[in-house]
Scaffold this motif. Sequence first.
Motif, PDB file in Angstrom:
ATOM      1  N   ASP A 169      10.497   2.827   0.853  1.00  0.00           N
ATOM      2  CA  ASP A 169       9.204   3.331   0.363  1.00  0.00           C
ATOM      3  C   ASP A 169       8.452   4.078   1.461  1.00  0.00           C
ATOM      4  OD1 ASP A 169       9.705   2.241  -2.122  1.00  0.00           O
ATOM      5  OD2 ASP A 169       8.508   0.447  -1.773  1.00  0.00           O
ATOM      6  N   SER A 171       2.681  -1.564   3.293  1.00  0.00           N
ATOM      7  CA  SER A 171       3.906  -2.284   2.959  1.00  0.00           C
ATOM      8  C   SER A 171       3.928  -3.564   3.786  1.00  0.00           C
ATOM      9  CB  SER A 171       5.136  -1.421   3.255  1.00  0.00           C
ATOM     10  OG  SER A 171       6.303  -2.052   2.767  1.00  0.00           O
ATOM     11  N   ARG A 216       9.713  -6.163   2.945  1.00  0.00           N
ATOM     12  CA  ARG A 216      10.053  -5.162   1.929  1.00  0.00           C
ATOM     13  C   ARG A 216      10.981  -4.105   2.516  1.00  0.00           C
ATOM     14  NH1 ARG A 216       4.897  -5.291  -1.175  1.00  0.00           N
ATOM     15  NH2 ARG A 216       4.969  -7.415  -1.979  1.00  0.00           N
TER      16      ARG A 216
END
Length: 127
Positions: free
Chosen positions: A110, A102, A106
């Motif tokens: 997630d 990642s 972001r």
Amino acid sequence: MKIVLHTSPWDKSGKTLESLIRNRIPGVHTLISNDLGQLKSQLCRPMNRISAVVGVTSSVQDLDRLLTMKSLFQDTKLILILPRPQKPDMASALELNPSFISYHDRPLDDILLVLTKIKEKDKMQKY
């Protein structure tokens, strides 16, 4: 489940991620590593049974330092958080064979989802 969160002591995203893990994934013990010596020490102890390492990097140099320890990540899932989606960063990151990549810009959801899945798999393997 035990994870190691490897981050710079001044990196705000590492502190935020630590707090989110503690609050949203019950039963996860998070060890903090602020330098490669600490990380190596935590990974070299088989009794620690580390399930995952989350590496928060801020430069290609950080990735290069992690590459020197590549063999220590063989028995753990590696999640990397890179500063930006650029080819040199990605090339170095892929050499580490991470389970997930990642970026700083972001959302951290997630990563929490990936850690939850790792926890579920660990739980299934124990039974």
